[in-house]
Structures are given as C-alpha cells and as structure tokens.
Design a protein around this motif. Sequence first.
Motif, PDB file in Angstrom:
ATOM      1  N   VAL A 182       0.833  -1.199   0.000  1.00  0.00           N
ATOM      2  CA  VAL A 182       0.000   0.000   0.000  1.00  0.00           C
ATOM      3  C   VAL A 182       0.869   1.252   0.000  1.00  0.00           C
ATOM      4  O   VAL A 182       0.600   2.219  -0.728  1.00  0.00           O
ATOM      5  N   SER A 183       1.930   1.236   0.798  1.00  0.00           N
ATOM      6  CA  SER A 183       2.837   2.378   0.840  1.00  0.00           C
ATOM      7  C   SER A 183       3.505   2.596  -0.513  1.00  0.00           C
ATOM      8  O   SER A 183       3.594   3.730  -1.001  1.00  0.00           O
ATOM      9  N   ASP A 184       3.964   1.513  -1.132  1.00  0.00           N
ATOM     10  CA  ASP A 184       4.592   1.630  -2.457  1.00  0.00           C
ATOM     11  C   ASP A 184       3.598   2.135  -3.491  1.00  0.00           C
ATOM     12  O   ASP A 184       3.941   2.968  -4.354  1.00  0.00           O
ATOM     13  N   PHE A 185       2.366   1.647  -3.414  1.00  0.00           N
ATOM     14  CA  PHE A 185       1.329   2.063  -4.365  1.00  0.00           C
ATOM     15  C   PHE A 185       1.076   3.560  -4.261  1.00  0.00           C
ATOM     16  O   PHE A 185       1.089   4.283  -5.264  1.00  0.00           O
ATOM     17  N   GLN A 186       0.850   4.056  -3.064  1.00  0.00           N
ATOM     18  CA  GLN A 186       0.544   5.477  -2.901  1.00  0.00           C
ATOM     19  C   GLN A 186       1.767   6.350  -3.214  1.00  0.00           C
ATOM     20  O   GLN A 186       1.634   7.398  -3.850  1.00  0.00           O
ATOM     21  N   SER A 187       2.936   5.908  -2.811  1.00  0.00           N
ATOM     22  CA  SER A 187       4.155   6.690  -3.087  1.00  0.00           C
ATOM     23  C   SER A 187       4.422   6.793  -4.584  1.00  0.00           C
ATOM     24  O   SER A 187       4.966   7.806  -5.052  1.00  0.00           O
ATOM     25  N   SER A 188       4.028   5.766  -5.334  1.00  0.00           N
ATOM     26  CA  SER A 188       4.290   5.757  -6.775  1.00  0.00           C
ATOM     27  C   SER A 188       3.495   6.811  -7.528  1.00  0.00           C
ATOM     28  O   SER A 188       3.821   7.141  -8.670  1.00  0.00           O
ATOM     29  N   THR A 189       2.446   7.345  -6.904  1.00  0.00           N
ATOM     30  CA  THR A 189       1.616   8.346  -7.581  1.00  0.00           C
ATOM     31  C   THR A 189       2.149   9.760  -7.386  1.00  0.00           C
ATOM     32  O   THR A 189       1.613  10.705  -7.957  1.00  0.00           O
ATOM     33  N   VAL A 190       3.211   9.892  -6.579  1.00  0.00           N
ATOM     34  CA  VAL A 190       3.744  11.208  -6.213  1.00  0.00           C
ATOM     35  C   VAL A 190       5.114  11.399  -6.855  1.00  0.00           C
ATOM     36  O   VAL A 190       5.969  10.511  -6.812  1.00  0.00           O
ATOM     37  N   PHE A 191       5.331  12.569  -7.453  1.00  0.00           N
ATOM     38  CA  PHE A 191       6.655  12.913  -7.994  1.00  0.00           C
ATOM     39  C   PHE A 191       7.342  13.923  -7.088  1.00  0.00           C
ATOM     40  O   PHE A 191       8.480  13.733  -6.685  1.00  0.00           O
ATOM     41  N   ASP A 192       6.665  15.013  -6.767  1.00  0.00           N
ATOM     42  CA  ASP A 192       7.194  16.028  -5.860  1.00  0.00           C
ATOM     43  C   ASP A 192       6.821  15.608  -4.439  1.00  0.00           C
ATOM     44  O   ASP A 192       5.640  15.472  -4.129  1.00  0.00           O
ATOM     45  N   PRO A 193       7.795  15.361  -3.560  1.00  0.00           N
ATOM     46  CA  PRO A 193       7.498  14.779  -2.243  1.00  0.00           C
ATOM     47  C   PRO A 193       6.451  15.562  -1.448  1.00  0.00           C
ATOM     48  O   PRO A 193       6.378  16.790  -1.516  1.00  0.00           O
ATOM     49  N   PRO A 261     -16.179  20.749 -25.204  1.00  0.00           N
ATOM     50  CA  PRO A 261     -16.289  22.096 -25.801  1.00  0.00           C
ATOM     51  C   PRO A 261     -15.776  23.234 -24.922  1.00  0.00           C
ATOM     52  O   PRO A 261     -14.985  24.056 -25.369  1.00  0.00           O
ATOM     53  N   ASP A 262     -16.215  23.295 -23.670  1.00  0.00           N
ATOM     54  CA  ASP A 262     -15.846  24.407 -22.788  1.00  0.00           C
ATOM     55  C   ASP A 262     -14.854  23.903 -21.749  1.00  0.00           C
ATOM     56  O   ASP A 262     -15.182  23.760 -20.570  1.00  0.00           O
ATOM     57  N   SER A 263     -13.645  23.609 -22.200  1.00  0.00           N
ATOM     58  CA  SER A 263     -12.657  23.034 -21.288  1.00  0.00           C
ATOM     59  C   SER A 263     -11.370  23.852 -21.290  1.00  0.00           C
ATOM     60  O   SER A 263     -11.033  24.523 -22.265  1.00  0.00           O
ATOM     61  N   THR A 264     -10.667  23.764 -20.160  1.00  0.00           N
ATOM     62  CA  THR A 264      -9.369  24.405 -19.999  1.00  0.00           C
ATOM     63  C   THR A 264      -8.412  23.376 -19.427  1.00  0.00           C
ATOM     64  O   THR A 264      -8.746  22.670 -18.479  1.00  0.00           O
ATOM     65  N   LEU A 265      -7.213  23.285 -20.004  1.00  0.00           N
ATOM     66  CA  LEU A 265      -6.208  22.323 -19.550  1.00  0.00           C
ATOM     67  C   LEU A 265      -5.088  23.055 -18.825  1.00  0.00           C
ATOM     68  O   LEU A 265      -4.492  23.988 -19.367  1.00  0.00           O
ATOM     69  N   LYS A 266      -4.815  22.626 -17.587  1.00  0.00           N
ATOM     70  CA  LYS A 266      -3.718  23.181 -16.795  1.00  0.00           C
ATOM     71  C   LYS A 266      -2.639  22.117 -16.644  1.00  0.00           C
ATOM     72  O   LYS A 266      -2.897  21.029 -16.107  1.00  0.00           O
ATOM     73  N   LEU A 267      -1.436  22.418 -17.100  1.00  0.00           N
ATOM     74  CA  LEU A 267      -0.310  21.495 -17.004  1.00  0.00           C
ATOM     75  C   LEU A 267       0.641  21.956 -15.905  1.00  0.00           C
ATOM     76  O   LEU A 267       1.067  23.108 -15.896  1.00  0.00           O
ATOM     77  N   TYR A 268       0.979  21.057 -15.002  1.00  0.00           N
ATOM     78  CA  TYR A 268       1.897  21.368 -13.908  1.00  0.00           C
ATOM     79  C   TYR A 268       3.229  20.658 -14.156  1.00  0.00           C
ATOM     80  O   TYR A 268       3.257  19.448 -14.379  1.00  0.00           O
ATOM     81  N   LYS A 269       4.324  21.409 -14.082  1.00  0.00           N
ATOM     82  CA  LYS A 269       5.654  20.834 -14.270  1.00  0.00           C
ATOM     83  C   LYS A 269       6.149  20.171 -12.973  1.00  0.00           C
ATOM     84  O   LYS A 269       5.793  20.574 -11.873  1.00  0.00           O
ATOM     85  N   ASN A 270       6.957  19.139 -13.153  1.00  0.00           N
ATOM     86  CA  ASN A 270       7.575  18.434 -12.026  1.00  0.00           C
ATOM     87  C   ASN A 270       6.540  17.983 -11.001  1.00  0.00           C
ATOM     88  O   ASN A 270       6.721  18.148  -9.791  1.00  0.00           O
ATOM     89  N   THR A 271       5.457  17.422 -11.513  1.00  0.00           N
ATOM     90  CA  THR A 271       4.330  17.014 -10.678  1.00  0.00           C
ATOM     91  C   THR A 271       3.827  15.660 -11.155  1.00  0.00           C
ATOM     92  O   THR A 271       3.817  15.377 -12.350  1.00  0.00           O
ATOM     93  N   GLY A 272       3.388  14.841 -10.216  1.00  0.00           N
ATOM     94  CA  GLY A 272       2.911  13.514 -10.545  1.00  0.00           C
ATOM     95  C   GLY A 272       1.396  13.415 -10.603  1.00  0.00           C
ATOM     96  O   GLY A 272       0.692  14.401 -10.805  1.00  0.00           O
ATOM     97  N   HIS A 273       0.908  12.196 -10.387  1.00  0.00           N
ATOM     98  CA  HIS A 273      -0.525  11.909 -10.474  1.00  0.00           C
ATOM     99  C   HIS A 273      -1.298  12.552  -9.319  1.00  0.00           C
ATOM    100  O   HIS A 273      -2.449  12.937  -9.490  1.00  0.00           O
TER     101      HIS A 273
END
Length: 301
Positions: A182-193, A261-273
């Motif tokens: 469980v710890s490995d699973f949740q940690s794997s979704t994070v890039f920036d600690p 149709p009415d959407s906006t995309l925000k991209l975050y750098k150096n960021t995970g799931h």
Amino acid sequence: MKKKWYVILFLPIVMFSVDAQSSGGYGFCPRERYITLATGPTLEYVEQGLPMGECVIFIHGYTDSWFSYSRVLSLLSPWYHSFALTMRGHGDSDKGSELKYDIADFSADLIAFMDAKNIDQAVIVGHSMGSFIAQYTGVYYPERVKGLVLIGTGEKAVNNPVLNELKRYVDTLEDPIDPAFVSDFQSSTVFDPVPDKFLERVVAESMKVPAFIWKEALEGLNNTDLSAYHSALDIPVLIFWGDNDGIFTLDEQNSLALNIPDSTLKLYKNTGHGLHWEKPAKFTKDLTRFLIQFDRLLRNR
C-alpha cells in the motif's frame, strides 16, 4: 449591517481555523460526519464554509478517502460550501459485500448525497477514479452539475496499460493486505514529495479498504469509457495534469481538452498523479479562479 456581515463571515473562519494537533498541521479542523443515503450505504464526509456559498463537492481517487483533499480544504476560502466525501467501500464509509463498486454506483451515491443535503447543483472535483465518477455524473446527471474539475484523469480507463498491470497484481490480494504494498502504491503516484505525516495518513486510509473492494473498484474503473460523450458536455470543465503522471498521458489530456467544448487544460511541471497533494497552494489558487465564475456572492460584491 456591517457588523452582522462581519459575524457571518467570521464564523466559518473560526470553525475551520488552524489546529495543528487535530488536523495534522494542514490548516483546518475536520469534523467527520456520516449520512445514510437512499442508495443504501452510510458515507463519511466533511463539510466546511458558508452554507449560502456555491457548493463544491470533492471526490477522491482509488482506495483514498476525504483526507485526499485535506491540504486543499485548509487553503480553500470559506466563501465556498465545500464537501469532501468518502465513497462507499473506502475509509470509514460502509463496505458491505452486498454493495456494488462500479463508477455508476459511486455516481448514484453522489447524487443521493446531494438529494439528502438539498443541493440542487454543484461543481464536482474528482481525482483519478474520482475524476471518472465526476465525468459520469456530468454525462448522466447534467442538470445537477455546474462544472467539473478533473485531476489526473484520462479519456477512458479501458485498456490503460498501467491500470491493467495494477489489476493483475490487485487480483492476487488477500486480507490482510501488506502495508508495504500500500505504501509503495501510494508513493508511486507522487513525484514532488509530500509531508511524511500526510502520506502516512493516506496509506492508513487505504489500509481500511478490504481486498475484495480493491478488486471490485478497480474492475469497475477499468471498464469505464465515457469518451463518446465528452463532446456533449455542456458545462465548464477544468482539467489538471502533472507532467510526471505515470498513469495518464499528455496525449489523453490534449484529446480531452479538444473534445470537451468548454474546457481548460492546466499542465503542472515536475508534478505527478497526486497533483493536489504535491502542489496544494497552486492547485487551490487555480481552482478558485475557476470557481469564481459560479460564485454569486463574489460576483455580486
């Protein structure tokens, strides 16, 4: 008159003030509440903000709970009447073997919660699995949704190679589940600690989910494909994606933004799931900018 408004505005700030001892240092004092829904289960949830404020409902991801949004709620203005739910099978909500755990069932619970709380419409914020619950609700209950905020999402979960690989392992799980997995699973979704205490609580929440729900909820998620309906979404949609998301790709985000149709995309750098875990201040600021368009109180000030 000014004094009355001062009291009204001050109360929620007092109610949700910083209390490092009880909230883990994330800025507000959560009051866990419970509600039994017409759909059957009793759900855990937390609530904050002005009752007359625009309603925002937060839906967590796979094996998470309301706590997934604790770092956001602590920063979100009390102008908004915010709810963070713990969906059936998760956290301290009901986990009956007689219940179903498909995306449609989670969405039905969301609508039943809104009915029980007399909420006509809300902005729905969903992360990962929660983003597909949000999409489903926008497609099948459009009259109840003012806008969608999708975090770590995709066009579809069907045939996703990462989710398919996860399912092969999850199908072997038995109770009690290994905390190291469980710890490995949740940690794997994070890039920036993220803070250790926060991640420890996230893992503890996932440990509350029995093996059969790990399996059934993932089966339901992996069968989800709403891509044919995206062009019919007639509401504002804000999409968040971290450039180190290991589950959903940039191509999927671009396709979503193109087809809704009415959407906006925000991209975050150096960021995970776990984008809202990793950058809660930036996320809350971007979320607030999106919410202002719906906020009667702020528009009329």
